[in-house]
Design an enzyme around this catalytic site. Sequence first.
Site, PDB file in Angstrom:
ATOM      1  N   TYR A   1      42.031  42.247  39.216  1.00  0.00           N
ATOM      2  CA  TYR A   1      43.314  42.891  39.485  1.00  0.00           C
ATOM      3  C   TYR A   1      43.340  43.432  40.911  1.00  0.00           C
ATOM      4  O   TYR A   1      42.330  43.932  41.412  1.00  0.00           O
ATOM      5  CB  TYR A   1      43.552  44.033  38.492  1.00  0.00           C
ATOM      6  CG  TYR A   1      43.879  43.527  37.108  1.00  0.00           C
ATOM      7  CD1 TYR A   1      45.190  43.334  36.718  1.00  0.00           C
ATOM      8  CD2 TYR A   1      42.865  43.219  36.211  1.00  0.00           C
ATOM      9  CE1 TYR A   1      45.493  42.856  35.452  1.00  0.00           C
ATOM     10  CE2 TYR A   1      43.156  42.730  34.947  1.00  0.00           C
ATOM     11  CZ  TYR A   1      44.469  42.552  34.577  1.00  0.00           C
ATOM     12  OH  TYR A   1      44.764  42.069  33.337  1.00  0.00           O
ATOM     13  N   TYR A   2      44.522  43.348  41.504  1.00  0.00           N
ATOM     14  CA  TYR A   2      44.720  43.797  42.880  1.00  0.00           C
ATOM     15  C   TYR A   2      45.843  44.819  42.954  1.00  0.00           C
ATOM     16  O   TYR A   2      46.759  44.815  42.128  1.00  0.00           O
ATOM     17  CB  TYR A   2      45.066  42.600  43.781  1.00  0.00           C
ATOM     18  CG  TYR A   2      43.853  41.802  44.152  1.00  0.00           C
ATOM     19  CD1 TYR A   2      43.169  42.093  45.328  1.00  0.00           C
ATOM     20  CD2 TYR A   2      43.374  40.806  43.341  1.00  0.00           C
ATOM     21  CE1 TYR A   2      42.024  41.389  45.671  1.00  0.00           C
ATOM     22  CE2 TYR A   2      42.238  40.096  43.677  1.00  0.00           C
ATOM     23  CZ  TYR A   2      41.567  40.393  44.846  1.00  0.00           C
ATOM     24  OH  TYR A   2      40.438  39.700  45.174  1.00  0.00           O
TER      25      TYR A   2
END
Length: 175
Positions: free
Chosen positions: A37-38
């Site tokens: 996840y970013y």
Amino acid sequence: MLEIELKVRVDALDPLRKNLLARHAEFTGKQHEHDIYYNAPHRDFGTTDEALRVRYTDGPALVTYKGKKIPELNLKAREELNTCVESGEVFETILNRLGFTKTAEVNKWRENYRLGNASFALDTVEGLGTFAEIEIMAENNGEAATAEIMKLAKELGIGGEPILASYLELLLSTR
């Protein structure tokens, strides 16, 4: 598309697996999903309730954007946009160069089933435990999808309090 989902924590996956197969659900595969996840440099996805994920499986990498949750449906509902990329590693490099930062990683082992227009996932999530999910993708009628999901859950013995948090949110809450 609108993703409507019921997620519940379960003690064991085997009884659910047997119930699905007894109803002639189609087993569509088992896989390990490694999700990265970013967060964006221009807004905090934790605050805006969005998610950007790169998912690695046996096939091509899948990039997913998830919009803000829609609480009116009483299940986890949100816009979901997916696209495959030839190289997840190259895409991650692009994100890094644009200022996106890695937030967390989630590892899960997922069994997938299909029954009518519903997808079922039996998940074992590293650091969290076991879960069952029922999902229907809806164009615009989230209420009909919600009713169908609740009917299927009752028929299959999938009970418990619906979890509205994502696996990412659940994992981050344990830190």
